[in-house]
Motif scaffolding. Structure first.
Motif, short mmCIF file in Angstrom:
data_model
loop_
_atom_site.label_atom_id
_atom_site.label_comp_id
_atom_site.label_asym_id
_atom_site.label_seq_id
_atom_site.Cartn_x
_atom_site.Cartn_y
_atom_site.Cartn_z
N ALA A 18 0.82 -1.20 0.00
CA ALA A 18 0.00 0.00 0.00
C ALA A 18 0.86 1.26 0.00
O ALA A 18 0.36 2.34 -0.28
CB ALA A 18 -0.93 -0.01 1.21
N ASN A 19 2.13 1.13 0.31
CA ASN A 19 3.04 2.27 0.38
C ASN A 19 4.08 2.22 -0.73
O ASN A 19 5.18 2.73 -0.58
CB ASN A 19 3.74 2.31 1.75
N HIS A 20 3.73 1.59 -1.83
CA HIS A 20 4.68 1.37 -2.91
C HIS A 20 4.12 1.93 -4.22
O HIS A 20 2.94 1.78 -4.51
CB HIS A 20 4.93 -0.14 -3.07
N VAL A 21 5.00 2.57 -4.98
CA VAL A 21 4.63 3.07 -6.31
C VAL A 21 5.54 2.38 -7.32
O VAL A 21 6.76 2.36 -7.16
CB VAL A 21 4.81 4.60 -6.40
N THR A 22 4.94 1.80 -8.33
CA THR A 22 5.68 1.15 -9.40
C THR A 22 5.80 2.10 -10.58
O THR A 22 4.84 2.79 -10.92
CB THR A 22 4.95 -0.14 -9.86
N ILE A 23 6.98 2.15 -11.16
CA ILE A 23 7.19 2.93 -12.38
C ILE A 23 7.27 1.92 -13.52
O ILE A 23 8.19 1.10 -13.58
CB ILE A 23 8.48 3.75 -12.31
N ALA A 24 6.27 1.95 -14.40
CA ALA A 24 6.21 1.01 -15.52
C ALA A 24 5.40 1.63 -16.65
O ALA A 24 4.43 2.36 -16.39
CB ALA A 24 5.57 -0.31 -15.08
N GLY A 25 5.79 1.36 -17.86
CA GLY A 25 5.08 1.90 -19.01
C GLY A 25 5.09 3.42 -19.03
O GLY A 25 4.12 4.04 -19.45
N PHE A 26 6.19 4.02 -18.53
CA PHE A 26 6.34 5.47 -18.48
C PHE A 26 5.21 6.12 -17.68
O PHE A 26 4.66 7.15 -18.07
CB PHE A 26 6.47 6.07 -19.89
N TYR A 28 3.62 6.34 -13.27
CA TYR A 28 3.66 5.96 -11.86
C TYR A 28 2.34 5.27 -11.54
O TYR A 28 1.27 5.75 -11.89
CB TYR A 28 3.79 7.20 -10.98
N SER A 29 2.41 4.14 -10.83
CA SER A 29 1.20 3.41 -10.49
C SER A 29 1.26 2.95 -9.04
O SER A 29 2.19 2.22 -8.68
CB SER A 29 1.05 2.20 -11.41
N PRO A 30 0.32 3.42 -8.22
CA PRO A 30 -0.78 4.31 -8.56
C PRO A 30 -0.27 5.73 -8.78
O PRO A 30 0.76 6.12 -8.24
CB PRO A 30 -1.69 4.24 -7.33
N SER A 31 -1.03 6.49 -9.56
CA SER A 31 -0.60 7.87 -9.83
C SER A 31 -0.89 8.77 -8.63
O SER A 31 -0.23 9.79 -8.46
CB SER A 31 -1.29 8.41 -11.09
N THR A 32 -1.86 8.41 -7.81
CA THR A 32 -2.14 9.12 -6.57
C THR A 32 -2.17 8.10 -5.44
O THR A 32 -2.84 7.07 -5.54
CB THR A 32 -3.49 9.86 -6.63
N LEU A 33 -1.42 8.38 -4.39
CA LEU A 33 -1.31 7.49 -3.24
C LEU A 33 -1.61 8.29 -2.00
O LEU A 33 -1.08 9.40 -1.82
CB LEU A 33 0.11 6.92 -3.17
N THR A 34 -2.49 7.77 -1.12
CA THR A 34 -2.82 8.43 0.13
C THR A 34 -2.25 7.60 1.28
O THR A 34 -2.51 6.40 1.36
CB THR A 34 -4.35 8.59 0.29
N VAL A 35 -1.47 8.27 2.15
CA VAL A 35 -0.82 7.59 3.28
C VAL A 35 -0.97 8.43 4.54
O VAL A 35 -1.34 9.60 4.48
CB VAL A 35 0.68 7.32 2.99
N HIS A 91 3.56 12.15 -14.16
CA HIS A 91 3.19 12.88 -12.94
C HIS A 91 2.58 11.93 -11.90
O HIS A 91 1.96 10.94 -12.26
CB HIS A 91 2.14 13.96 -13.24
N GLY A 92 2.79 12.27 -10.63
CA GLY A 92 2.17 11.52 -9.55
C GLY A 92 1.93 12.44 -8.36
O GLY A 92 2.44 13.56 -8.31
N THR A 93 1.17 11.93 -7.39
CA THR A 93 0.84 12.71 -6.19
C THR A 93 0.80 11.78 -4.99
O THR A 93 0.26 10.67 -5.06
CB THR A 93 -0.54 13.39 -6.33
N VAL A 94 1.38 12.24 -3.88
CA VAL A 94 1.23 11.57 -2.59
C VAL A 94 0.44 12.51 -1.69
O VAL A 94 0.83 13.68 -1.52
CB VAL A 94 2.59 11.22 -1.95
#
Length: 97
Positions: A18-26, A28-35, A91-94
């Motif tokens: 739940a605290n991990h972002v994968t960079i794949a296919g150019f 960020y996934s998930p593009s928005t993460l809430t922690v 782009h991504g957001t935490v």
């Protein structure tokens, strides 16, 4: 009516995912993460191309080669936007609560 099913147990590996972002296919996934405040988020580059995690709140990774990781502990609440310096369309957001 069927009884409500119990919630899935939260295991250390589930919390880590739940605290991990994968960079794949150019992207960020998930593009928005809430922690929660105090959470460490880890980005892993699964692309063959290099990427960065650069933005507000101390987000300033080195260039991540394929398989490279970057982690940051979010110590304050807020919304932290980031991008890839090499591929600015990424782009991504935490969101930290």
């Amino acid at each position: 009516m069927a009884p409500a099913s119990p919630a899935a147990p939260t295991t250390p590996s589930a919390r880590a995912a739940a605290n991990h972002v994968t960079i794949a296919g150019f992207a960020y996934s998930p593009s928005t993460l809430t922690v929660s405040k105090g959470t460490t988020v880890t980005w892993t580059n699964n692309d063959s191309a290099p990427h960065t995690v650069t933005g507000s709140g101390g987000l300033n990774s080195p260039t991540l080669s394929s398989g490279g990781t970057y982690s940051l502990t979010f110590k304050s609440a807020g919304t932290f936007s980031y991008h890839c310096d090499i591929h600015p369309f990424m782009h991504g957001t935490v969101i930290v609560k």
